[in-house]
Design a protein around this motif. Structure first.
Motif, PDB file in Angstrom:
ATOM      1  N   LEU A 120       0.799  -1.221   0.000  1.00 29.01           N
ATOM      2  CA  LEU A 120       0.000   0.000   0.000  1.00 29.01           C
ATOM      3  C   LEU A 120       0.836   1.276   0.000  1.00 29.01           C
ATOM      4  O   LEU A 120       0.341   2.337  -0.373  1.00 29.01           O
ATOM      5  N   LEU A 121       2.077   1.185   0.432  1.00 25.40           N
ATOM      6  CA  LEU A 121       2.959   2.357   0.461  1.00 25.40           C
ATOM      7  C   LEU A 121       4.217   2.050  -0.356  1.00 25.40           C
ATOM      8  O   LEU A 121       5.323   2.367   0.029  1.00 25.40           O
ATOM      9  N   SER A 122       4.013   1.465  -1.522  1.00 27.91           N
ATOM     10  CA  SER A 122       5.158   1.017  -2.324  1.00 27.91           C
ATOM     11  C   SER A 122       6.069   2.165  -2.738  1.00 27.91           C
ATOM     12  O   SER A 122       7.287   1.995  -2.843  1.00 27.91           O
ATOM     13  N   HIS A 123       5.489   3.359  -2.955  1.00 22.12           N
ATOM     14  CA  HIS A 123       6.321   4.490  -3.378  1.00 22.12           C
ATOM     15  C   HIS A 123       7.136   5.074  -2.229  1.00 22.12           C
ATOM     16  O   HIS A 123       7.958   5.970  -2.441  1.00 22.12           O
ATOM     17  N   GLY A 124       6.949   4.547  -1.015  1.00 25.93           N
ATOM     18  CA  GLY A 124       7.767   4.971   0.122  1.00 25.93           C
ATOM     19  C   GLY A 124       9.215   4.533  -0.003  1.00 25.93           C
ATOM     20  O   GLY A 124      10.065   4.972   0.783  1.00 25.93           O
ATOM     21  N   TRP A 125       9.515   3.712  -1.013  1.00 25.27           N
ATOM     22  CA  TRP A 125      10.896   3.266  -1.231  1.00 25.27           C
ATOM     23  C   TRP A 125      11.853   4.445  -1.353  1.00 25.27           C
ATOM     24  O   TRP A 125      13.026   4.346  -0.966  1.00 25.27           O
TER      25      TRP A 125
END
Length: 336
Positions: A120-125
Motif C-alpha cells: 500500500l505504500l510502495s512508493h515509500g521506497w
C-alpha cells in the motif's frame, strides 16, 4: 548556500509533476502518452541531484545531523503507514470483511513493503533510498573534489555496464533489485548534483535550450526503442526506472539541472510550491487510485493528460490546504 535558490525550487516542482506523470501517463497505449511517460523519466534522478546539490556543499555534516535526518524519514514513513493501515482496515470493516485486530499486521506489511517497493505504500521506497544515501553523507561530503569525481565515475560506469548488459540480455537486469537498493544510481545522481551545483554561473552550455530539447529527444527515443525492442518486460515496454543508469538519461538530467540552476529568478511562488513537493509525492498515489475509479488512465483520453491534470491539481490543493490550515499535521507528515 545561505541564500534560497529558487532555480532548485522550480526544478523540484517540475520533478514532482513528472513523478505524477510517471504514474498517470501510460506507456504503450498511445504514442503521445508513451512519449510523455518517458519524458517524465528525469523526475527521481533530479530529486537526488537537488538533495546532493545542497547537502554536499553545505559543510559541517556529521553523524548527529544524519541521525536527525534518518529519524525524521522513519517518523514520516511510520505515520503514513499507520494512516494507510487504519484506513484500509476500516474500509474492510465497513464491507464486513476483516477485523480491527488486523491493523497491526497490515501496518507491519505496509511499512516493510515500502522498503521493498510493494504493498500500500510502495512508493515509500524513495525515503528508504534517501536514508541509505544519508548514511554515507559525512563520508561523501569529506571527499576531495577528485575523490567525488572518481566515486561518481565509478558508479556511473557500473550503471552504464549494467544497462548495456540489460540490452544484450533482452531484459532489464535492474528489475531483480528493488529500487530502494539500486544504490549505485542514487549515489551517482546525488554526487552529480553536488559536483554540478558549484559550477552554476560558471559552466554555461552554449544554446542550452537547444541542447535540452535535443538531449530530451535522444533520451526519449532511446528509451522507446530499447524499452520496446531491446529489453522489454513481460507485460510490455520497460519502465522508465530501468533507464536511470543509462548514459542518455544521465546527460539529460545533467543538462536539465544546469538549465535550472542558472536561471535568474527569485519568485517566491517556486519556494512555496517546492515546499509542497514531498507531501504531493507521498499523497499522489492514493489520489491516483481514487481518480482511477472515475477516469481510466489506460484509455487514450485519460492517458493523454486528463488523469494527470486531475491528480496533480487535487494533490497539490489537498497538501496546500493541509499546510495552511493544519501546519502541525503538515509538518509531521510531509516535512523531511
Amino acid at each position: 548556500m545561505s541564500k534560497r535558490d529558487c532555480g532548485i525550487d522550480m526544478l523540484r516542482f517540475f520533478a514532482c509533476c513528472a513523478v505524477v506523470g510517471l504514474h498517470t501517463f501510460t506507456k504503450g497505449t498511445t504514442l503521445p502518452s508513451t512519449v510523455v511517460y518517458y519524458t517524465c523519466g528525469f523526475a527521481i534522478p533530479i530529486f537526488f541531484m537537488s538533495s546532493g546539490a545542497f547537502l554536499l556543499n553545505r559543510g559541517g555534516v556529521d553523524y548527529s545531523y544524519v541521525a536527525k535526518k534518518l529519524c525524521r524519514l522513519l517518523v514520516v514513513l511510520v505515520l503514513w503507514a499507520s494512516v494507510i493501515s487504519v484506513s484500509f482496515v476500516l474500509g474492510k470493516l465497513m464491507t464486513g470483511v476483516g477485523d480491527a485486530a488486523s491493523v497491526v499486521s497490515v501496518f507491519s506489511s505496509t511499512l516493510l513493503g515500502s522498503l521493498f517497493q510493494i504493498g500500500l505504500l510502495s512508493h515509500g521506497w524513495f525515503l528508504w533510498a534517501l536514508g541509505i544515501v544519508y548514511c554515507f553523507l559525512p563520508l561523501l561530503s569529506n571527499l576531495s573534489l577528485k575523490g567525488k569525481l572518481s566515486t561518481f565515475f565509478l558508479f556511473a560506469a557500473f550503471g552504464g555496464v549494467l544497462h548495456a548488459l540489460s540490452c544484450v540480455a533482452g531484459f532489464p537486469l535492474e528489475s531483480y533489485i528493488p529500487q530502494t537498493f539500486r544504490v549505485w544510481i542514487w549515489f551517482e545522481y546525488f554526487l552529480l548534483g553536488g559536483l554540478l551545483y558549484p559550477l552554476r554561473n560558471k559552466l554555461i552550455i552554449p544554446h542550452m535550450g537547444t541542447a535540452l530539447i535535443v538531449t530530451n529527444i535522444v533520451a526519449v527515443a532511446w528509451q522507446m526503442f530499447a524499452g520496446f525492442y531491446l529489453m522489454p518486460e513481460v507485460a510490455g515496454s520497460a519502465h522508465a526506472e530501468y533507464f536511470y543508469d543509462g548514459l542518455p538519461c544521465v546527460i539529460l538530467c545533467a543538462i536539465i539541472f544546469m538549465c535550472f540552476i542558472n536561471l535568474k529568478t527569485d519568485l517566491k511562488l517556486w519556494v512555496y510550491l517546492s515546499s509542497l513537493t514531498m507531501g504531493v509525492y507521498l499523497l499522489h498515489m492514493f489520489v491516483v487510485r481514487v481518480v482511477g475509479h472515475f477516469i481510466s488512465l489506460s484509455d487514450p483520453v485519460g492517458a493523454s493528460g486528463v488523469g494527470f491534470t486531475v491528480v496533480l491539481l487535487i494533490t497539490f490543493c489537498v497538501i496546500g490546504f493541509l499546510k495552511k490550515c493544519f501546519p502541525k499535521i503538515y509538518e509531521l507528515y510531509c516535512e523531511v
